[in-house]
Design a protein around this motif. Structure first.
Motif, PDB file in Angstrom:
ATOM      1  N   PHE A  87       0.834  -1.207   0.000  1.00 32.53           N
ATOM      2  CA  PHE A  87       0.000   0.000   0.000  1.00 32.53           C
ATOM      3  C   PHE A  87       0.867   1.253   0.000  1.00 32.53           C
ATOM      4  O   PHE A  87       0.604   2.214  -0.705  1.00 32.53           O
ATOM      5  N   LYS A  88       1.928   1.231   0.819  1.00 29.18           N
ATOM      6  CA  LYS A  88       2.854   2.355   0.860  1.00 29.18           C
ATOM      7  C   LYS A  88       4.207   1.848   1.356  1.00 29.18           C
ATOM      8  O   LYS A  88       4.284   0.767   1.951  1.00 29.18           O
ATOM      9  N   ASP A  89       5.236   2.629   1.126  1.00 31.42           N
ATOM     10  CA  ASP A  89       6.585   2.183   1.471  1.00 31.42           C
ATOM     11  C   ASP A  89       7.446   3.372   1.874  1.00 31.42           C
ATOM     12  O   ASP A  89       7.282   4.465   1.342  1.00 31.42           O
ATOM     13  N   LYS A  90       8.309   3.119   2.823  1.00 36.10           N
ATOM     14  CA  LYS A  90       9.235   4.189   3.209  1.00 36.10           C
ATOM     15  C   LYS A  90      10.501   3.609   3.833  1.00 36.10           C
ATOM     16  O   LYS A  90      10.513   2.467   4.324  1.00 36.10           O
ATOM     17  N   TYR A 216       7.329  -1.072   5.183  1.00 39.66           N
ATOM     18  CA  TYR A 216       6.365  -1.316   4.094  1.00 39.66           C
ATOM     19  C   TYR A 216       5.002  -1.618   4.715  1.00 39.66           C
ATOM     20  O   TYR A 216       4.916  -2.396   5.667  1.00 39.66           O
ATOM     21  N   THR A 217       3.942  -1.046   4.137  1.00 42.05           N
ATOM     22  CA  THR A 217       2.583  -1.295   4.638  1.00 42.05           C
ATOM     23  C   THR A 217       1.758  -2.021   3.571  1.00 42.05           C
ATOM     24  O   THR A 217       1.878  -1.706   2.379  1.00 42.05           O
ATOM     25  N   LYS A 226      -3.870  -0.060  -4.079  1.00 41.41           N
ATOM     26  CA  LYS A 226      -4.223   1.328  -3.742  1.00 41.41           C
ATOM     27  C   LYS A 226      -2.975   2.202  -3.719  1.00 41.41           C
ATOM     28  O   LYS A 226      -3.025   3.362  -3.306  1.00 41.41           O
ATOM     29  N   TYR A 227      -1.857   1.622  -4.118  1.00 42.25           N
ATOM     30  CA  TYR A 227      -0.559   2.296  -4.000  1.00 42.25           C
ATOM     31  C   TYR A 227      -0.530   3.632  -4.763  1.00 42.25           C
ATOM     32  O   TYR A 227      -0.225   4.678  -4.185  1.00 42.25           O
ATOM     33  N   ASP A 228      -0.880   3.621  -6.046  1.00 43.72           N
ATOM     34  CA  ASP A 228      -0.795   4.848  -6.861  1.00 43.72           C
ATOM     35  C   ASP A 228      -1.784   5.901  -6.368  1.00 43.72           C
ATOM     36  O   ASP A 228      -1.464   7.081  -6.292  1.00 43.72           O
TER      37      ASP A 228
END
Ligand SMILES: O=C(O)CCC(=O)C(=O)O
Length: 247
Positions: A87-90, A216-217, A226-228
């Motif tokens: 879903f999201k990454d950092k 990372y989620t 839903k990443y973009d």
């Protein structure tokens, strides 16, 4: 001792999190560091002293980073018996003297989108989020390891009441003072898997060495990626300055 998928699932159901020791080898971690340092097309955030604090949009910027996403997805499927998508990454970097993170849930905040509509944080994209936090450096009390609490029950509206309601997911002082946090020490390559509803925070880095983690989620795959959408909304959100890196 060999811990089974069932044991991890039980821990997750009871506490909202578990620690997976030795998930990655030191060698694999060093390859990730090279890829992160050389990645292009990412989004970077710096602190007031111009130290790098965060890199986002990096999970697909190198073969080992891609492999890491695969490894985590396979593990999640084994433990939760369902497919997950990133879903999201950092990548969070805490330099010596670098600030900590205030106590918060992940994703429980309101934001105003590009059409001036009020939106419910991450809950615009789903209602179940699992994060994988991997130690790139040893994490301990001195350098600002993650402090984690048992997950809180509730939907967006119930959990939102426990926050400062200021555009960030910060817990109110009253809720934070009632919450019991535990410092999670990690060796290089260890991983914490936790729900977004686990309150967490971390202190300033009081050591003379950098403290780096990958975070990372994931969301269940049934609703598609839903990443973009998430990163586009983050970019165009009208109150992003307030909560730049915490969201
Ligand atoms: O890097 C840390 O110490 C904590 C990070 C965190 O809580 C976050 O990025 O949401």
């Amino acid at each position: 001792m060999n811990i089974s998928s069932l044991d991890y699932k039980k821990k997750f159901d009871n506490e909202g999190y578990f620690v997976f020791k030795n998930f990655l080898s030191k060698h694999f971690v060093s390859k990730l560091i090279d890829e992160i340092n050389n990645a292009s097309g990412t989004v970077k955030y710096f602190d007031n002293s111009n130290n790098l604090r965060r890199i986002e949009k990096l999970y697909d910027k190198g073969t080992n980073l891609i492999d890491l996403n695969e490894k985590i997805s396979i593990l999640l499927k084994k433990i939760f018996k369902k497919e997950f998508l990133i879903f999201k990454d950092k990548f969070n970097s805490k330099p010596p003297g670098g600030e900590g993170f205030f106590a918060h849930y992940d994703g429980i905040f309101e934001f105003i989108n590009s059409k001036d509509e009020k939106k419910k944080g991450w809950y615009e994209y789903g209602d179940f989020f699992i994060s994988a936090l991997i130690a790139i450096d040893k994490c301990d009390k001195e350098n600002g390891a993650l402090e984690l609490a048992k997950s809180h029950n509730g939907d967006f509206a119930q959990l939102y009441k426990n926050t400062k309601k200021d555009g960030t997911p910060a817990l109110s002082d009253e809720v934070e003072s009632k919450t019991k946090f535990k410092v999670i020490d990690l060796e290089v390559g260890d991983m914490i898997i936790f729900s977004n509803t686990c309150p967490h925070r971390s202190k300033k880095n009081d050591s003379d060495q950098i403290r780096r983690i990958i975070y990372y989620t994931y969301t269940p795959s049934e609703n598609g990626s839903k990443y973009d959408e998430y990163f586009k909304d983050k970019e165009t959100s009208k109150n992003k300055s307030k909560a730049l890196s915490e969201r």
